[in-house]
Every structure is written in structure tokens, then in C-alpha cells.
Design an enzyme around this catalytic site. Structure first.
Site, mmCIF file in Angstrom:
data_model
loop_
_atom_site.group_PDB
_atom_site.id
_atom_site.type_symbol
_atom_site.label_atom_id
_atom_site.label_comp_id
_atom_site.label_asym_id
_atom_site.label_seq_id
_atom_site.Cartn_x
_atom_site.Cartn_y
_atom_site.Cartn_z
ATOM 1 N N HIS A 1 1.300 -27.600 18.174
ATOM 2 C CA HIS A 1 0.318 -27.367 17.105
ATOM 3 C C HIS A 1 0.801 -27.760 15.719
ATOM 4 O O HIS A 1 0.098 -27.501 14.743
ATOM 5 C CB HIS A 1 -0.088 -25.898 17.050
ATOM 6 C CG HIS A 1 -0.884 -25.431 18.212
ATOM 7 N ND1 HIS A 1 -2.264 -25.520 18.257
ATOM 8 C CD2 HIS A 1 -0.509 -24.885 19.381
ATOM 9 C CE1 HIS A 1 -2.692 -25.021 19.403
ATOM 10 N NE2 HIS A 1 -1.646 -24.630 20.110
ATOM 11 N N LYS B 1 -8.263 -20.983 3.773
ATOM 12 C CA LYS B 1 -7.241 -21.247 4.788
ATOM 13 C C LYS B 1 -5.943 -20.649 4.288
ATOM 14 O O LYS B 1 -5.873 -20.236 3.137
ATOM 15 C CB LYS B 1 -7.087 -22.753 5.037
ATOM 16 C CG LYS B 1 -6.951 -23.575 3.740
ATOM 17 C CD LYS B 1 -6.827 -25.057 4.019
ATOM 18 C CE LYS B 1 -8.138 -25.763 4.251
ATOM 19 N NZ LYS B 1 -8.316 -26.255 5.614
ATOM 20 N N ARG B 2 -4.908 -20.607 5.134
ATOM 21 C CA ARG B 2 -3.628 -20.103 4.658
ATOM 22 C C ARG B 2 -3.158 -20.896 3.437
ATOM 23 O O ARG B 2 -3.414 -22.094 3.323
ATOM 24 C CB ARG B 2 -2.583 -20.193 5.777
ATOM 25 C CG ARG B 2 -2.739 -19.129 6.850
ATOM 26 C CD ARG B 2 -2.523 -17.730 6.285
ATOM 27 N NE ARG B 2 -1.135 -17.492 5.960
ATOM 28 C CZ ARG B 2 -0.255 -16.890 6.750
ATOM 29 N NH1 ARG B 2 -0.636 -16.435 7.926
ATOM 30 N NH2 ARG B 2 0.992 -16.717 6.373
ATOM 31 N N THR C 1 -9.413 -26.509 12.093
ATOM 32 C CA THR C 1 -10.588 -26.070 12.842
ATOM 33 C C THR C 1 -11.657 -25.561 11.874
ATOM 34 O O THR C 1 -12.848 -25.616 12.167
ATOM 35 C CB THR C 1 -10.229 -24.959 13.851
ATOM 36 O OG1 THR C 1 -9.337 -24.044 13.220
ATOM 37 C CG2 THR C 1 -9.578 -25.533 15.091
ATOM 38 N N LYS D 1 -1.320 -27.919 2.468
ATOM 39 C CA LYS D 1 -2.784 -27.846 2.466
ATOM 40 C C LYS D 1 -3.359 -28.161 1.077
ATOM 41 O O LYS D 1 -4.550 -28.348 0.907
ATOM 42 C CB LYS D 1 -3.252 -26.477 2.941
ATOM 43 C CG LYS D 1 -2.891 -26.204 4.414
ATOM 44 C CD LYS D 1 -3.386 -24.844 4.874
ATOM 45 C CE LYS D 1 -2.881 -24.459 6.261
ATOM 46 N NZ LYS D 1 -3.628 -25.102 7.354
ATOM 47 N N LYS E 1 -15.975 -25.869 11.542
ATOM 48 C CA LYS E 1 -16.906 -24.755 11.307
ATOM 49 C C LYS E 1 -17.857 -25.074 10.149
ATOM 50 O O LYS E 1 -19.059 -24.818 10.218
ATOM 51 C CB LYS E 1 -16.128 -23.462 11.018
ATOM 52 C CG LYS E 1 -15.295 -23.005 12.211
ATOM 53 C CD LYS E 1 -14.285 -21.919 11.865
ATOM 54 C CE LYS E 1 -13.289 -21.783 13.027
ATOM 55 N NZ LYS E 1 -12.119 -20.949 12.698
#
Ligand code: 26V
Length: 807
Positions: A355, A543-544, A651, A549, A655
Site C-alpha cells: 500500500h 485526509k491525513r 480512495t 499529500k 468518493k
């Protein structure tokens, strides 16, 4: 009890009063939740038993999905919906003056996961049950989930998340299925009838007690299980009574150490002292499950060579990869098989998903630690390594460096990813790009060694939770337009494609979006005292918090936009509401200072009267599954802006797409496949390509300081981090500043300009509402492919060889 509304009302009232020992009027929403939950759990128990009976009687192959994380969120609503009894309950409760939404709110989120990996596991459970596949989750029943995030003065503060405080209505304790897991001690070998046997002595026993939760399929009879294990003392309490002081103290210590194993979920930044406990958790998960899986198998089969035909064991990342040596141990030491036979069975039973490519996240355990904690397991890993290196040597004689790189044990560490590849029959990545990078970079020599093992399974999300339940109004609009087949077969969302220009459909979806935005605005006003305009663009990154990111890129866009508005007081932009949410790992200082930075700029911008509410910035605290269910249906723009090559899949991106948000994203993870699905005109991709990023890493050539010197916008933004423009208190953002100027590992400065341009393009696109609505519908139409039903179907046929079972 769910036959009709009256029967339900009667049963519910009786239960409510009996369970809580008070009059109906005195019951709290939490009491009302507990009662409904208990009734639903009881209601599914018949199908749960039938499902288990049939799985046993038909002897079909089962898959066990081993994961350290299951980020379940709330279950009452999805269970009621999957069972098809929610409307009935809603009506009955309504007649009793009770609001079902309010009851559902009472359920604590089960936050037994860090982020994407844990939520994926939860979505997979839903899909397996809904596709009638005999698949079960295997995890740990942490007493405390991922920490609760409090914001004090703009800073993140972590509080333990005691989600079990009021009990868990969904679980059933199965004391009779408890097993023992052994730590420490020493191994002695003995020869018996020409065979070497190994005896484990002086170990510390821990009792693993399973708690089973039902996983309800969508409108079918299937009820699978999620089995979560709790660690308890293996010594009975009454033994404590006959102790002297010294022993008593040791026993108390032992009890504490034992229970600590299932106490906390680790945030993804575990420190040195935490590592031992984390390894204990991993072995606890693996040993308890494998013993229980093997025990079940043996009740129906006496030929162990049949195991790979009846059982598939899937490891979610490397965290449960000790399943490989543990299965070897059980097959050899307990079942008496020889090495070769045990190894052949193991390799045909275990499969593995990778992952992440982030080097810091690749698991390595020190040999000393593993040897002390798991002596027999270490011996087996050592033997696997010896044999593996020997065959490598035969194929690549003299290529020390290559062999060293592929070895399972090297430089005093056990490399879990190498063990995973060597001891499994399937290795998959989670998006096309990620799987290709695995083959070409991270696992290149392994791919060359055993190419047949490698495959891709692009992630997906359950369209039930993320569209049908989170966005019921959009669900109705879609069903009105194309009928209801898409509910069971999400690829039928494609039937929306010919209708994307239909004015009435466009109007209906826009109306739903507006309504969802209004609801979110009310929530924000209520919880944060910030008034946001539901007609503004909702631009969302949830998100985290992580450097790769690039929440910073988003922040810098906001700072730049703010500057432009201040410099041109007469011009007006389409107002925007920037919404952030996400937790930073407790010891991840840089990520935590980004949380503080967001609060700092929010404070300045939200209180600046002169900009006439053209921008607002909101940080959703303690962001979790339930927040995303509220936020995503209300979003216009989905921020998926990780450094290309770094986000294995993502993911959240799927969504948002499914709920009609338009993506601004990088050429990363599953964004690329989303772009393939909708076409480049219906998604806003920008920035460096994965190959460019990888090439910079390999060859150098990127100088962040040049960006700072060349682009006055960047210079101003970065200087503002240091010069007090935003900072009114005694804080500065030096660490952020220097991480960018000196190094900029994640190319924030490099992608800045392309990002700003793309944000301007997207603002312009939003201005043409008809076109925007078409694009939004177009995204929904093409989102069916990203249902986890598709993903799980691919796992079942491509990896697990699993057939559906009709209950
Ligand atoms: C963990 C750590 C821990 C140490 C610090 C750096 C770091 C970076 C990343 C991670 C994530 C570990 C695994 C993980 O959660 N991967 C996520 O899995 C999702 C489901 O496949 C996928 O969508 C996300 O892209 C991926 O990050």
C-alpha cells in the site's frame, strides 16, 4: 420484530424499557441507540448462523483478510439499509416521537484505523458480503482507536479515543474460541524418531479472545464475520489469591503487559519504545487468527495439502506478514509436516497487498528484537532466508549486492516486504501506476525473479456507504433518471452518460448539491461559529496530514488568492470556502505545524471584513469516517494533489467523484485512472509527472531556492511565514519555511505555478454552471468502475479463486 411497523414498535418499546430499567420518557438517545442496535444484531443472528453453517456444509473456499486496521465508522445505518429495514424503523420510531437520524448519531465511530488502508479494509468487508463471497475480516479489538484530535489555540492535541466506553452493540464475545499466543522464552530441539522437534519453554502466554461482529450483505442473506481479538491474561484471576507479595506484583505486571497488546491502535509514526509493542500486536493478530483458521479447516479436512484449495489468507500490507512463518510453525511443529511440504502449502495460501512506496513506511524489524520476542518465528524466518539466498546465489553467482538487496534478513534487520514477496503467491499494488512502480523500482529484482506473482488491483470504495447512504437525495435523483439496477451493479451508473446534458437532470443534481452544502454550512456554523456561504465553491481537502499529500500547496493557493483580493479591492471572485480536515501523527512535527498554519491563516482571513467574505477557511477537527460522509456530498472541488508517484492510490478521490465533485489532482495514484475514465476534459490534472519526480530523485537537478528567487508570488508567501503578516502570536513557521527552501522533497514550490493556473481554470469552469453540472454528472456516470465491488470481484477471481455462495 421487523415484520411490520406495529410489530416493530411493540418490540422496540418493550426492549427499551427492559434494557434500561426506566420509563420510555426517561430514556436517552444513547439508550435508544443501544436498544435498536441490540435488536438489529439479534435480527441478523439467524442469517449469521445459517451463513456459517452453509460455508461449513458446502466446504467452499474461505478468504481471511488479515489487517491491523479496520476503520469501520458507524454501522447502524448501513446495517439497517443493507437489511432493507431502515424505512420501517424510521416510520415506527417517528410514530413514537423518536428521530432515527438522532439515534444513529449516538453510535461512536469505530476508529480502528489510521486512514486509507483501514477504510479500504472496511469497504472490502462490505463488498465481500454484498457479493456473497465467503470472506472474513481478522483484526484486533483495540480498546482505544486512533486518538481524538482536539484543537487548542490552533494546535493539535491528542486525547485517547475510548470508543468502547458504552460497549459495542455489534460484537459477540466468543470465550470458547479463545487461543493462546506465546511470547519470549527459548527454543530447545530434540530428536524423536529421526525427526527434529522444537519445544518452546519459559514463554509468556497471552490469551487471545475473539469478538465477532456481523458483516451484513446488501439485500441478500449473507452475513460474514469480522473477528477482532482481545488480549487477556492467560492466568485465571483466582490464582492471584494464593500469591505472596512478590509473585503478586509480578502477576500484576504481567496482566498489565498482556492487556497492553490490544489497548491502543498505533498512529503511523511509532517511536522506538513503541516498536516492541507493535511487533507484539502483529504477532498476536497473526497467531490468534492462524490457529483459529487452521482449527476450523481441520474440523472439515484431514488432508493439510488441501489447505490452499480451501483457505486463502490475505495480508493487508506487511503488518500481518508474520503469517508466513507462523503458518510454517503450525504446519511443522504442531502438525508434523516437513519443511518442503509446509513451505509449498504456505506459499500457495498467502497473498499480499503493498500500500505504499514511502521508504519510511516499509517495515523492518531488528533481529535482536524479533529473536527475543519470537524465538521460534525468528528461527523459521532465518531458515527461509538461508534457503532463499542459496537459490539466488545459484542463479546470480557472485552478485552480492543484488542478493543483499533481496535478502529477507540483512544488516541486522528483517525486511518484511521481502518476506512477503518470497512467502506468498501473489503481490499486488493498488493502482496501475503504483503497481508499475512496484515492478520497475521498489521490487524490480523480485519482479524479474518471479514476474508471475505481480499484479494490480486498483482500489475501490463501497458505493453503498459513500453514495447511497451518505447522499440519499442524489441516489433518488439518479434512480429516477436511470432506474435502480445501478444499486446492485454500479457500472450501470454509466447509463447517466447520455443524460449529462439533460437540463432537468442537471437542475436536480445541482439542487441536491446545494441542499447538501446548506446542511454542511449549518453544521459548520453550529460547531465552529464560522458562517460560510452555501453558494460559494466548496473546495475540500480531507485526509491525513502528510508532507507528501501537500496540504501546503493548498494553503499557498489560499494565501496567494488572499493577496490578490487585497490588492484588487474592486474585483470580485466567485466566493470560495476552503475546507480542511485531517490528523497529524503525534510526533510528526512538520505536519502538526501545517495544522497550526491552517488555523492561523483561517483566523486572519475569516476575520478580515475588507474581503467581503470572498474566502473562508474551515478546519474540521477530529476528522473521521462520519465527517467525510457529511462533507463529501457537499463538495464541489476535490483536492488530490499529492506529489506524483507518492500516493499509492487514494480512495477519497473516488468518493468525491462518485458524489459529483470535480477533481483537481496530480498525475498520481488512481487519479490517473479516473482521468482515463472521464477524459482529460473532465478532470483538472496538473504538475510534474511521476517519471519526472522519480528522475529528480535519482539524478538530482531540482533546486527549490531558485523557485523562491524566481517567482515573486512564492517569495512573498514564504516570507509571510516568517515575517509576522499572519502570525500574531509568538509562533513562526520556520520549520516549514526551511523544509521548502532547503530541500522541498515533495516539490511544493515546483508545482506551485501549475497549481495556481489550474485553480484559475477551475474557477472559470465553475462560472459556466451548465458546463459544470454536465462535468459533475459525467464524473458520476464514470465512477461505477471505482466501486469496491469491482475491486473485490477482481481479487476473488484473480487472486483468491473464490466463488460466491448463495445463502
Ligand atoms: C505510513 C507511513 C508511516 C511512517 C511515516 C510515513 C508513512 C507514509 C505512509 C504510510 C501509509 C502506509 C500504508 C497506507 O495507509 N497506504 C494507503 O493505502 C491506501 C489504500 O490502498 C491508499 O489508497 C493510499 O494511497 C495509501 O497511502
Amino acid at each position: 420484530m421487523f415484520r411490520n411497523v406495529d410489530a416493530f414498535k411493540e418490540a422496540y418499546l418493550e426492549r427499551l424499557v427492559n434494557m434500561h430499567g426506566k420509563g420510555v420518557e426517561e430514556t436517552t438517545p444513547s439508550d435508544q441507540y443501544a436498544t435498536l442496535g441490540a435488536m438489529v444484531r439479534e435480527y441478523v443472528s439467524r442469517n449469521w448462523i445459517t451463513t456459517n453453517d452453509q460455508y461449513r456444509d458446502k466446504g467452499e473456499k474461505q478468504v481471511y483478510y488479515l489487517s491491523m486496521e479496520f476503520l469501520l465508522g458507524k454501522l447502524l445505518k448501513s446495517n439497517l439499509m443493507n437489511l432493507g429495514i431502515r424505512e420501517l424503523c424510521e416510520q415506527g420510531l417517528d410514530e413514537l416521537g423518536i428521530d432515527l437520524d438522532r439515534i444513529e448519531e449516538q453510535e461512536p465511530d469505530a476508529g480502528l484505523g489510521n486512514g486509507g488502508l483501514g477504510r479500504l479494509a472496511a469497504d472490502f468487508l462490505d463488498s465481500m458480503a454484498s457479493l456473497r463471497l465467503p470472506g472474513h475480516g481478522c483484526g484486533i479489538r483495540y480498546k482505544y482507536g486512533l486518538f481524538e484530535q482536539k484543537i487548542i489555540d490552533g494546535y493539535q492535541v491528542e486525547i485517547p479515543d475510548y470508543w468502547l466506553r458504552e460497549g459495542n452493540v455489534w460484537e459477540l464475545r466468543k470465550s470458547d474460541k479463545a487461543v493462546e499466543v506465546r511470547f519470549g522464552g527459548r527454543i530447545t530441539s530434540h530428536e524423536k524418531n529421526d525427526q527434529l522437534t522444537f519445544v518452546h519453554e519459559d514463554y509468556e502466554p497471552v490469551l487471545a479472545v475473539p469478538y465477532d461482529m456481523p458483516i451484513v450483505g446488501y439485500r441478500n442473506q449473507t452475513v460474514n464475520s469480522l473477528r477482532l481479538w482481545s488480549a487477556e491474561s492467560a492466568i485465571k484471576d483466582f490464582d492471584f489469591n494464593q500469591m505472596n507479595d512478590h509473585n503478586y506484583h509480578r502477576l500484576i505486571e504481567y496482566k498489565k503487559a498482556t492487556e497492553a497488546i490490544s489497548e491502543f491502535l498505533y498512529p503511523d509514526d511509532s517511536t522506538e519504545e513503541g516498536k516492541r509493542l507493535r511487533l507484539k500486536q502483529q504477532y498476536f493478530l497473526v497467531s490468534a487468527n492462524l490457529q483459529s483458521i487452521l482449527c476450523r479447516f481441520k474440523r472439515m479436512n484431514n488432508d493439510l495439502s488441501e489447505l490452499p484449495n480451501k483457505v486463502a489468507i490475505h495480508t493487508n500490507d506487511t503488518h500481518p506478514v508474520l503469517a508466513i512463518p507462523e503458518l510454517m510453525r503450525l504446519l511443522m511443529d504442531q502438525e508434523g509436516l516437513g519443511w518442503d511440504e509446509a513451505w509449498s502449502i504456505t506459499k500457495k495460501t498467502i497473498s499480499y497487498t503493498n500500500h505504499t512506496l514511502m521508504a519510511e513506511a516499509l517495515e523492518r524489524w531488528s533481529v535482536d528484537l524479533m529473536q527475543a520476542l519470537l524465538p521460534r518465528i525468528y528461527m523459521i524466518i532465518d531458515e527461509i532466508n538461508e534457503r532463499f539466498c542459496k537459490t539466488l546465489w545459484e542463479t546470480y553467482p557472485g552478485q552480492w549486492e543484488k542478493i543483499h538487496h533481496m535478502a529477507i534478513i540483512a544488516d541486522g534487520y528483517v525486511n518484511m516486504a521481502n518476506l512477503a514477496v518470497v512467502g506468498s503467491y501473489s503481490v499486488n499494488g493498488v493502482s496501475k501506476l503504483h503497481s508499475n512502480i512496484l515492478k520497475k523500482e521498489l521490487m524490480k529484482p523480485f519482479y524479474e525473479w518471479e514476474p508471475h506473482k505481480f499484479n494490480n488491483k486498483t482500489n475501490g470504495i463501497t458505493h453503498r456507504r459513500w453514495l447511497m447512504y451518505a447522499n440519499p437525495d442524489l441516489t433518488s435523483v439518479i434512480t429516477e433518471a436511470i432506474g435502480s439496477t445501478w444499486l446492485k451493479n454500479p457500472s450501470d451508473l454509466m447509463n447517466l452518460q447520455p443524460l449529462t446534458n439533460d437540463p432537468s437532470l442537471q437542475q436536480a443534481t445541482a439542487y441536491v448539491k446545494r441542499h447538501n452544502k446548506e446542511r454542511l454550512s449549518n453544521h459548520i456554523a453550529d460547531q465552529y461559529g464560522i458562517s460560510v456561504d452555501p453558494d460559494s465553491i466548496f473546495d475540500v481537502q480531507i485526509k491525513r496530514m502528510h508532507a507528501y499529500k501537500r496540504q501546503l500547496l493548498n494553503v499557498f493557493h489560499i494565501m496567494d488568492l488572499y493577496r490578490r483580493i487585497k490588492e484588487n479591492p474592486k474585483s470580485r471572485i466567485t466566493p470560495r470556502t476552503f475546507i480542511f480536515g485531517g490528523k497529524a501523527a503525534p510526533s510528526y512535527h512538520l505536519a502538526k505545524s501545517v495544522v497550526k498554519l491552517i488555523h492561523t491563516i483561517a483566523d486572519v482571513i475569516n476575520n478580515d471584513q475588507s474581503i467581503n467574505d470572498q474566502i473562508k477557511v474551515v478546519f474540521i477537527r477530529n476528522y473521521g469516517v462520519s465527517d467525510s460522509e457529511r462533507i463529501i456530498p457537499a463538495s464541489d472541488i476535490s483536492e488530490q494533489i499529492s506529489t506524483a508517484s507518492k500516493e499509492a492510490s487514494g480512495t477519497g478521490n473516488m468518493k468525491f467523484m462518485m458524489n459529483g465533485a470535480v477533481t483537481i489532482g496530480t498525475h498520481d495514484g488512481a487519479n490517473i485512472e479516473m482521468a482515463e475514465a472521464v477524459g482529460e476534459d473532465n478532470i483538472f490534472l496538473f504538475g510534474l509527472k511521476p517519471n519526472e519526480v522519480l528522475s529528480y530523485y535519482e539524478n538530482g537537478g531540482y533546486h527549490a531556492r531558485e523557485m523562491y528567487n524566481q517567482d515573486p508570488r512564492l517569495k512573498q508567501i514564504l516570507d509571510q511565514l516568517m515575517n509576522g503578516t499572519f502570525v500574531k502570536e509568538d509562533v513562526d513557521f520556520k520549520s516549514i519555511y526551511y523544509s521548502l527552501i532547503d530541500h522541498d522533497e515533495f516539490f511544493v514550490l515546483k508545482d506551485f505555478s501549475a497549481y495556481i493556473d489550474t485553480q484559475q481554470r477551475i474557477a472559470k469552469a465553475y462560472g459556466d454552471q451548465k458546463e459544470w453540472r454536465r462535468m459533475s454528472l459525467h464524473n458520476i456516470a464514470h465512477s461505477g468502475k471505482f466501486s469496491s465491488d469491482r475491486t473485490i470481484h477482481e481479487y476473488a477471481s484473480g487472486i483468491w479463486q473464490l466463488e460466491p455462495v448463495f445463502i
